[in-house]
Scaffold this motif. Structure first.
Motif, PDB file in Angstrom:
ATOM      1  N   CYS A  35       0.838  -1.195   0.000  1.00 46.23           N
ATOM      2  CA  CYS A  35       0.000   0.000   0.000  1.00 46.23           C
ATOM      3  C   CYS A  35       0.875   1.248   0.000  1.00 46.23           C
ATOM      4  O   CYS A  35       1.893   1.292   0.689  1.00 46.23           O
ATOM      5  N   HIS A  36       0.449   2.272  -0.723  1.00 44.83           N
ATOM      6  CA  HIS A  36       1.209   3.519  -0.805  1.00 44.83           C
ATOM      7  C   HIS A  36       1.250   4.268   0.526  1.00 44.83           C
ATOM      8  O   HIS A  36       2.040   5.185   0.700  1.00 44.83           O
ATOM      9  N   SER A  37       0.434   3.872   1.477  1.00 47.48           N
ATOM     10  CA  SER A  37       0.405   4.593   2.747  1.00 47.48           C
ATOM     11  C   SER A  37       1.745   4.521   3.472  1.00 47.48           C
ATOM     12  O   SER A  37       2.066   5.407   4.267  1.00 47.48           O
ATOM     13  N   VAL A  38       2.537   3.491   3.217  1.00 46.66           N
ATOM     14  CA  VAL A  38       3.834   3.365   3.870  1.00 46.66           C
ATOM     15  C   VAL A  38       4.751   4.522   3.459  1.00 46.66           C
ATOM     16  O   VAL A  38       5.379   5.155   4.303  1.00 46.66           O
ATOM     17  N   GLN A  39       4.799   4.820   2.177  1.00 46.62           N
ATOM     18  CA  GLN A  39       5.668   5.900   1.704  1.00 46.62           C
ATOM     19  C   GLN A  39       5.194   7.273   2.170  1.00 46.62           C
ATOM     20  O   GLN A  39       5.990   8.178   2.363  1.00 46.62           O
ATOM     21  N   GLN A  40       3.902   7.437   2.342  1.00 45.52           N
ATOM     22  CA  GLN A  40       3.349   8.742   2.721  1.00 45.52           C
ATOM     23  C   GLN A  40       3.236   8.919   4.229  1.00 45.52           C
ATOM     24  O   GLN A  40       2.903   9.993   4.713  1.00 45.52           O
ATOM     25  N   CYS A  41       3.524   7.889   4.987  1.00 47.09           N
ATOM     26  CA  CYS A  41       3.309   7.908   6.429  1.00 47.09           C
ATOM     27  C   CYS A  41       4.101   9.001   7.144  1.00 47.09           C
ATOM     28  O   CYS A  41       3.523   9.791   7.892  1.00 47.09           O
ATOM     29  N   ILE A  42       5.400   9.045   6.963  1.00 44.85           N
ATOM     30  CA  ILE A  42       6.243   9.944   7.755  1.00 44.85           C
ATOM     31  C   ILE A  42       5.946  11.417   7.454  1.00 44.85           C
ATOM     32  O   ILE A  42       5.703  12.187   8.378  1.00 44.85           O
ATOM     33  N   PRO A  43       5.922  11.832   6.183  1.00 48.82           N
ATOM     34  CA  PRO A  43       5.557  13.241   5.955  1.00 48.82           C
ATOM     35  C   PRO A  43       4.138  13.557   6.436  1.00 48.82           C
ATOM     36  O   PRO A  43       3.886  14.626   6.986  1.00 48.82           O
ATOM     37  N   GLY A  44       3.215  12.605   6.247  1.00 50.11           N
ATOM     38  CA  GLY A  44       1.836  12.818   6.675  1.00 50.11           C
ATOM     39  C   GLY A  44       1.680  12.910   8.179  1.00 50.11           C
ATOM     40  O   GLY A  44       0.757  13.550   8.673  1.00 50.11           O
ATOM     41  N   LEU A  45       2.553  12.256   8.915  1.00 46.28           N
ATOM     42  CA  LEU A  45       2.522  12.310  10.370  1.00 46.28           C
ATOM     43  C   LEU A  45       3.243  13.540  10.903  1.00 46.28           C
ATOM     44  O   LEU A  45       2.699  14.288  11.722  1.00 46.28           O
ATOM     45  N   LEU A  46       4.461  13.763  10.448  1.00 52.24           N
ATOM     46  CA  LEU A  46       5.299  14.803  11.044  1.00 52.24           C
ATOM     47  C   LEU A  46       4.939  16.228  10.612  1.00 52.24           C
ATOM     48  O   LEU A  46       4.947  17.142  11.441  1.00 52.24           O
ATOM     49  N   THR A  47       4.641  16.427   9.344  1.00 57.78           N
ATOM     50  CA  THR A  47       4.396  17.784   8.839  1.00 57.78           C
ATOM     51  C   THR A  47       3.256  18.491   9.573  1.00 57.78           C
ATOM     52  O   THR A  47       3.436  19.628  10.017  1.00 57.78           O
ATOM     53  N   PRO A  48       2.076  17.865   9.748  1.00 58.06           N
ATOM     54  CA  PRO A  48       1.005  18.562  10.482  1.00 58.06           C
ATOM     55  C   PRO A  48       1.356  18.855  11.944  1.00 58.06           C
ATOM     56  O   PRO A  48       0.756  19.725  12.562  1.00 58.06           O
ATOM     57  N   LEU A  49       2.330  18.146  12.495  1.00 61.49           N
ATOM     58  CA  LEU A  49       2.745  18.365  13.880  1.00 61.49           C
ATOM     59  C   LEU A  49       3.866  19.390  13.973  1.00 61.49           C
ATOM     60  O   LEU A  49       4.384  19.658  15.063  1.00 61.49           O
ATOM     61  N   GLY A  50       4.278  19.963  12.817  1.00 62.97           N
ATOM     62  CA  GLY A  50       5.342  20.956  12.798  1.00 62.97           C
ATOM     63  C   GLY A  50       6.716  20.364  13.014  1.00 62.97           C
ATOM     64  O   GLY A  50       7.636  21.050  13.451  1.00 62.97           O
ATOM     65  N   MET A  51       6.874  19.083  12.694  1.00 65.82           N
ATOM     66  CA  MET A  51       8.150  18.399  12.887  1.00 65.82           C
ATOM     67  C   MET A  51       8.813  18.145  11.533  1.00 65.82           C
ATOM     68  O   MET A  51       8.139  17.834  10.564  1.00 65.82           O
ATOM     69  N   SER A  52      10.108  18.247  11.506  1.00 73.35           N
ATOM     70  CA  SER A  52      10.881  18.032  10.287  1.00 73.35           C
ATOM     71  C   SER A  52      10.962  16.547   9.945  1.00 73.35           C
ATOM     72  O   SER A  52      11.001  15.689  10.834  1.00 73.35           O
ATOM     73  N   THR A  53      11.027  16.270   8.653  1.00 68.62           N
ATOM     74  CA  THR A  53      11.228  14.895   8.183  1.00 68.62           C
ATOM     75  C   THR A  53      12.707  14.608   7.905  1.00 68.62           C
ATOM     76  O   THR A  53      13.047  13.496   7.516  1.00 68.62           O
TER      77      THR A  53
END
Length: 160
Positions: A35-53
């Motif tokens: 599933c493509h969700s694996v590749q999108q997980c980290i930016p999708g999690l960290l960016t809205p929290l104001g955290m760098s990838t």
């Protein structure tokens, strides 16, 4: 494939993921669903929290549409405590409310969207508790809206 290259592994990266993967396996094709969700997980999690990838390492494991972020570090430091603090204090409503609730209950973030995750577990979409849809901000019409938009893009495409 089962006849021509029986030892080959078919990597299914299309939807409907679970149905297609299951069908291929039933017909004797060695198959794994990704599933493509694996590749999108980290930016999708960290960016809205104001955290760098930047410089982030992670470990994800699962099958089909149930993947879990098992570890996430930066320079060897566990980022989960900071992620949880920011996630659980994020103003609502937002698009990750189901994922955050799953993380709160199980300790790990799921890679699949809140809308899609809510379809795979028995706790959020219940005919006896329609108030949960609003409480967890579940966009039940997300997939049909996406399909309508894709059809319009195809119709507008000069390459059809």
């Amino acid at each position: 494939m089962a006849e021509v290259c029986p030892d080959a592994l078919f990597i299914n990266y299309t939807n409907p993921l679970a149905i297609l993967t299951g069908a291929l396996i039933r017909f004797g094709v060695k198959t794994v669903g990704l599933c493509h969700s694996v590749q999108q997980c980290i930016p999708g999690l960290l960016t809205p929290l104001g955290m760098s990838t930047e410089n982030v390492q992670w470990k994800i494991a699962g099958i089909n549409h149930q993947w879990w972020l098992l570890e996430i570090t930066r320079d060897g430091k566990d980022l989960y405590p900071e992620i949880k603090e920011k996630a659980f204090n994020r103003p609502t409503p937002h698009d990750d409310m189901v994922r955050y609730e799953i993380m709160k209950q199980f300790g790990y973030y799921v890679t699949e969207s809140s809308e899609h995750s809510s379809e795979y577990v028995p706790w959020f979409i219940k005919s006896t508790h329609p108030e949960l849809i609003e409480k967890f901000n579940i966009p039940l019409d997300e997939y049909p809206r996406r399909c309508v938009n894709q059809i319009q893009q195809w119709e507008d495409s000069p390459y059809k």
